[in-house]
Design a protein around this motif. Structure first.
Motif, short mmCIF file in Angstrom:
data_model
loop_
_atom_site.label_atom_id
_atom_site.label_comp_id
_atom_site.label_asym_id
_atom_site.label_seq_id
_atom_site.Cartn_x
_atom_site.Cartn_y
_atom_site.Cartn_z
N VAL A 132 0.84 -1.20 0.00
CA VAL A 132 0.00 0.00 0.00
C VAL A 132 0.88 1.26 0.00
O VAL A 132 0.47 2.30 -0.49
N VAL A 182 -7.14 -5.30 9.45
CA VAL A 182 -6.23 -4.15 9.42
C VAL A 182 -6.88 -2.94 10.11
O VAL A 182 -6.37 -2.43 11.08
N GLU B 48 2.60 8.98 10.18
CA GLU B 48 3.75 8.85 11.08
C GLU B 48 4.81 9.91 10.85
O GLU B 48 5.41 10.41 11.81
N VAL B 128 -6.05 6.16 3.48
CA VAL B 128 -5.98 4.70 3.46
C VAL B 128 -4.57 4.24 3.82
O VAL B 128 -4.38 3.36 4.66
N ARG B 129 -3.56 4.88 3.21
CA ARG B 129 -2.18 4.51 3.50
C ARG B 129 -1.86 4.71 4.97
O ARG B 129 -1.23 3.86 5.60
N ALA B 131 -3.97 4.81 7.51
CA ALA B 131 -4.75 3.91 8.37
C ALA B 131 -4.21 2.49 8.35
O ALA B 131 -4.29 1.77 9.34
N VAL B 132 -3.64 2.09 7.21
CA VAL B 132 -3.10 0.73 7.09
C VAL B 132 -1.81 0.59 7.91
O VAL B 132 -1.48 -0.48 8.37
N ASN B 133 -1.12 1.70 8.10
CA ASN B 133 0.20 1.65 8.71
C ASN B 133 0.30 2.10 10.15
O ASN B 133 1.32 1.89 10.78
N ASP B 135 -1.79 2.62 13.95
CA ASP B 135 -2.98 2.29 14.72
C ASP B 135 -3.80 3.53 15.09
O ASP B 135 -5.03 3.47 15.14
N ALA B 138 -5.63 4.46 12.08
CA ALA B 138 -6.69 3.48 11.86
C ALA B 138 -7.89 3.77 12.77
O ALA B 138 -9.04 3.63 12.35
N PHE B 141 -9.86 6.57 11.28
CA PHE B 141 -10.57 6.02 10.13
C PHE B 141 -11.82 5.25 10.59
O PHE B 141 -12.90 5.42 10.06
N MET B 178 -8.79 -0.78 -3.44
CA MET B 178 -7.43 -1.25 -3.17
C MET B 178 -6.79 -1.82 -4.43
O MET B 178 -5.67 -1.46 -4.80
N VAL B 182 -4.84 1.40 -5.74
CA VAL B 182 -3.63 1.36 -4.91
C VAL B 182 -2.64 0.34 -5.47
O VAL B 182 -1.52 0.68 -5.82
#
Lengths: 211, 211
Positions: A132, A182, B48, B128-129, B131-133, B135, B138, B141, B178, B182
Motif C-alpha cells: 500500500v 487491518v 507517522e 488509506v495509506r 490507516a493501514v500503517n 494504529d 486506523a 478512520f 485497493m 492502490v
C-alpha cells in the motif's frame, strides 16, 4: 525465480566448493537463514525501512552474501513475499479440487483460514502494508497475486471476463481482510468467521461463475 | 468535533480579542490555512512522518497555534480526514434518496465517483495509506468511516445484521479501490468504470437488502 542466481553468476554448474562460497549444504542453510531474516525485517519495518544491510546483520552474514543469493532488495522482498504467500498461492488448487459449484465457498474458506491463523496472518499483513505504501512493493504484490494467484483461478473458469471476475471476487475478500484485520471495524472485526463466510461465499461464487 | 477547542481552553465564550489570539475573521482564515497545510502534509508524508511542527511551518504559523485550534496531532489528523472524507460521508445521503431497490447502484456510483476524481482520490489514498500503517490513524478512520458512514447507512436498512451488511458491502467497494487504485492489478485497474459498476452494484445491493 527465487532460486535464480544473480545475473553476474554465469557458471553453468556451480563447483562443489570455491573461494568465498560455502558448500551446498551450508549454502542451503545460509540462504534459508537470510530469507527468514528478510521476512522478519520486512514484517517488522515494512519495505521502505528495511535494508539489505539490516537483513544481513539479522542473519549474521555479510551484505554481499545477501546480494549473491537474492540480488537487489526488491528481489529479496519478492523471495520473502513468495515464501509468505505460499499458502495463498495454493488457493488456486483449492479452487481446482471439486466442481465449480462450490468454488466460492472453497476459496472463501481458504482465504479466511489464512487470515485467521496468526502465523500466516502476520507476514500477509506486512506485505499488504508494504504494497500500500511503496510502488516497488506493490509491483511485487501485483506479480505474485495477480499473475500467480488470480490468473490461475481465472484460467479454470472458462468464461468471458474471467480475469476481471477473479479480481472482483478477490476484491471482496481483500476488502473483508482490510476492514476486519487491518482497520478492525466493528462488528465485522469480532464477527464469527462462519457468519462472514456464509454471507461472502455466495458473492465470491457469483463473481466467478454467474452468467 | 473539528471545532472543539483544546481541553485547557475552558473559557465559555471566547472574547472578541485577547493577547496572542487573532480576531474572529483572521482566526477563521488561520484555522483553514492550518487545516489545508495539515491535509497536504498528511497526504505527502503519511501520518507517522507528519509533525505538528511541520504543519505549522507549512501554514506559516507557530506550532502553539496548531495546538490551540486542533489539539494533538491525532486531532489535527481527524479534522483533516473529516475534511477529505466529507464527500464520502455524504454517501449515506446518496443511499437515503430514492428506494432501497436502487441503493446498491447509487452507493457504488457514488464511491467510484469519488475515487475516479483525482481531486478527491489523492486525500483518500493518503488516509488509506496512513490507516493501514498506523494504529492511531486506523482509529480515526474507524471512528469516521464506521461510525459516521456505515452506521448511517445501516440505520436506513431496518434489517437484521444491518451493520454487518453495510460493512460487507463496504468491503466489496474498499477491495475494488485497493486493487484498482492502490495496487493497480490488471485488467481491473484499466477497466471501464461502467463495466465494474455493472458487476459490483448488484453485489452491494445484495449485501444491503437480500433476505
Amino acid at each position: 525465480m527465487t532460486a535464480t542466481p544473480p545475473a553476474h553468476d554465469t557458471s553453468p554448474e556451480p563447483p562443489a566448493r570455491r573461494r568465498g562460497r560455502p558448500p551446498r549444504t551450508e549454502s542451503a542453510g545460509t540462504r534459508d537463514r537470510i530469507l527468514t531474516a528478510a521476512r522478519e525485517e520486512f514484517s517488522a519495518r515494512g519495505y521502505e525501512k528495511t535494508s539489505v544491510r539490516g537483513i544481513a546483520k539479522a542473519a549474521g552474514v555479510d551484505s554481499a552474501l545477501v546480494h549473491h543469493y537474492f540480488g537487489t532488495k526488491e528481489q529479496v522482498f519478492e523471495a520473502a513475499v513468495e515464501l509468505a504467500f505460499a499458502p495463498a498461492l495454493n488457493a488456486s488448487d483449492a479452487v481446482a479440487e471439486g466442481s465449480l459449484d462450490g468454488v466460492g465457498e472453497r476459496l472463501t474458506r481458504f482465504i479466511f483460514g489464512i487470515w485467521e491463523n496468526p502465523t500466516t496472518r502476520t507476514p500477509l499483513l506486512a506485505i499488504v502494508r508494504s504494497a500500500v505504501n511503496n510502488d516497488t512493493a506493490a509491483a511485487v504484490f501485483r506479480r505474485l497475486v495477480a499473475a500467480q494467484l488470480l490468473r490461475r483461478i481465472a484460467a479454470q473458469l472458462d468464461l468471458p471476463d474471467a480475469e476481471l471476475r477473479a479480481e472482483l471476487a478477490a476484491a471482496q475478500l481483500v476488502g473483508c481482510a482490510m476492514l476486519r484485520y487491518v482497520i478492525k471495524v466493528e462488528p465485522l472485526a469480532s464477527a464469527d468467521p462462519e457468519q462472514i463466510i456464509a454471507r461472502v461465499a455466495p458473492v465470491v461464487q457469483d463473481h466467478l461463475t454467474s452468467p
